[in-house]
Design a protein around this motif. Structure first.
Motif, PDB file in Angstrom:
ATOM      1  N   SER A  69      -4.249   2.348   5.680  1.00 33.82           N
ATOM      2  CA  SER A  69      -3.467   2.317   4.440  1.00 33.82           C
ATOM      3  C   SER A  69      -4.379   1.959   3.269  1.00 33.82           C
ATOM      4  O   SER A  69      -5.466   1.393   3.458  1.00 33.82           O
ATOM      5  N   ALA A  70      -3.924   2.306   2.081  1.00 29.01           N
ATOM      6  CA  ALA A  70      -4.714   2.084   0.870  1.00 29.01           C
ATOM      7  C   ALA A  70      -3.778   1.981  -0.320  1.00 29.01           C
ATOM      8  O   ALA A  70      -2.615   2.373  -0.259  1.00 29.01           O
ATOM      9  N   GLY A  71      -4.309   1.469  -1.428  1.00 26.71           N
ATOM     10  CA  GLY A  71      -3.557   1.474  -2.667  1.00 26.71           C
ATOM     11  C   GLY A  71      -3.436   2.887  -3.202  1.00 26.71           C
ATOM     12  O   GLY A  71      -3.936   3.840  -2.605  1.00 26.71           O
ATOM     13  N   GLN A  72      -2.811   3.039  -4.348  1.00 28.53           N
ATOM     14  CA  GLN A  72      -2.516   4.388  -4.838  1.00 28.53           C
ATOM     15  C   GLN A  72      -3.681   5.045  -5.554  1.00 28.53           C
ATOM     16  O   GLN A  72      -3.641   6.258  -5.789  1.00 28.53           O
TER      17      GLN A  72
ATOM     18  N   HIS B  86       0.839  -1.199   0.000  1.00 23.24           N
ATOM     19  CA  HIS B  86       0.000   0.000   0.000  1.00 23.24           C
ATOM     20  C   HIS B  86       0.877   1.252   0.000  1.00 23.24           C
ATOM     21  O   HIS B  86       1.728   1.428   0.859  1.00 23.24           O
ATOM     22  N   THR B  87       0.620   2.129  -0.957  1.00 23.73           N
ATOM     23  CA  THR B  87       1.426   3.341  -1.057  1.00 23.73           C
ATOM     24  C   THR B  87       0.859   4.505  -0.253  1.00 23.73           C
ATOM     25  O   THR B  87       1.574   5.419   0.097  1.00 23.73           O
TER      26      THR B  87
ATOM     27  N   ASP C 220      -9.415   3.845  -3.833  1.00 28.80           N
ATOM     28  CA  ASP C 220      -9.053   2.645  -3.086  1.00 28.80           C
ATOM     29  C   ASP C 220      -9.539   2.715  -1.640  1.00 28.80           C
ATOM     30  O   ASP C 220      -9.425   3.754  -0.990  1.00 28.80           O
TER      31      ASP C 220
ATOM     32  N   GLN D  91      -9.720   2.483   2.275  1.00 20.32           N
ATOM     33  CA  GLN D  91      -8.794   2.651   3.387  1.00 20.32           C
ATOM     34  C   GLN D  91      -9.044   1.532   4.402  1.00 20.32           C
ATOM     35  O   GLN D  91     -10.169   1.347   4.866  1.00 20.32           O
TER      36      GLN D  91
END
Lengths: 114, 113
Positions: free
Chosen positions: A94-97, A29-30, A101, A103
């Motif tokens: 956290s989440a993808g970019q 995750h970014t 996306d 959380q």
């Protein structure tokens, strides 16, 4: 797979002390977010990282609060000269970019300032 | 600025009762809308979401419809179970580049057997 983890789960400190709260996001995750949740309230946004850089820190309440994410994975929220009003549950997500996306939240760190 | 207003709790229902938790929002443009749930002793989990007007999000028997005309995203379930006892949070993500969620204050639901 492993979810978001946060350490410690509980932290008790005295007024005026310095504390660090750690967040380990989901691997890959970014995006990483910090929120603060006071008793009986919903989470309030503090800061958002995309990779290593803080993309939006508009929610930090004052300059006693600072967060880093030096390698684009683990993040540390740092609070200087703690005050009793800082007592809350600090949540990391956290989440993808992608902008849409989901959380994913960690269990939180309960901070108590005596 | 952006804000979310939720029905105040706590809400106590008997098993198999119908549930509605009201949520209205203030935001410019077309935000995305979410319901998160926090079970006792656990972290926040996404329950459902809707990203555009008239979308219906659904999961685990819960539903919510994005109503632009009334700026609402009410959560409903036809027949609640004891295991649905939790705190429910309505949230929005603004349209555009901002990523952070704005949450309501949460509604505590207790379902009695």
């Amino acid at each position: 797979g492993a979810g978001v983890s946060q350490t410690p789960s509980n932290k008790v400190t005295e007024k005026g002390k310095y504390v660090e709260l750690r967040c380990d996001p989901i691997s890959g995750h970014t995006a990483l977010y910090w929120y603060r949740q006071s008793l009986g309230q919903g989470p309030e946004f503090l800061i958002y990282f995309q990779g290593t850089g803080a993309a939006d820190d508009s929610g930090l309440p004052n300059d006693r609060f600072f967060a880093v994410r030096p390698e684009g994975s683990v993040s540390t929220l740092k609070i200087q000269r703690t005050e009793r009003g800082d007592s809350a549950v600090y949540l990391c997500a956290s989440a993808g970019q992608g902008a849409t996306d989901t959380q994913y939240f960690g269990p939180g760190t309960r901070l108590t300032v005596l | 600025g952006n804000s979310v207003t939720q029905m105040e709790g706590p809400v106590t229902l008997s098993e198999e009762a119908f549930l509605t938790i009201n949520c209205t929002y203030t935001a410019t443009g077309y935000p995305s809308l979410f319901w998160y749930v926090q079970y006792p002793g656990e972290g926040l989990q996404l329950l459902l979401k809707a990203t555009k007007a008239d979308d219906k999000g659904s999961n685990k028997g819960f539903e919510a419809t994005y109503r632009k005309e009334t700026t609402s995203f009410h959560l409903e379930k036809g027949s609640v179970q004891v295991s649905d006892s939790a705190v429910y949070f309505c949230a929005l993500k603004p349209s555009g580049s901002a990523r952070q969620l704005t949450f309501g204050s949460g509604t505590q639901l207790t379902v009695l057997p």
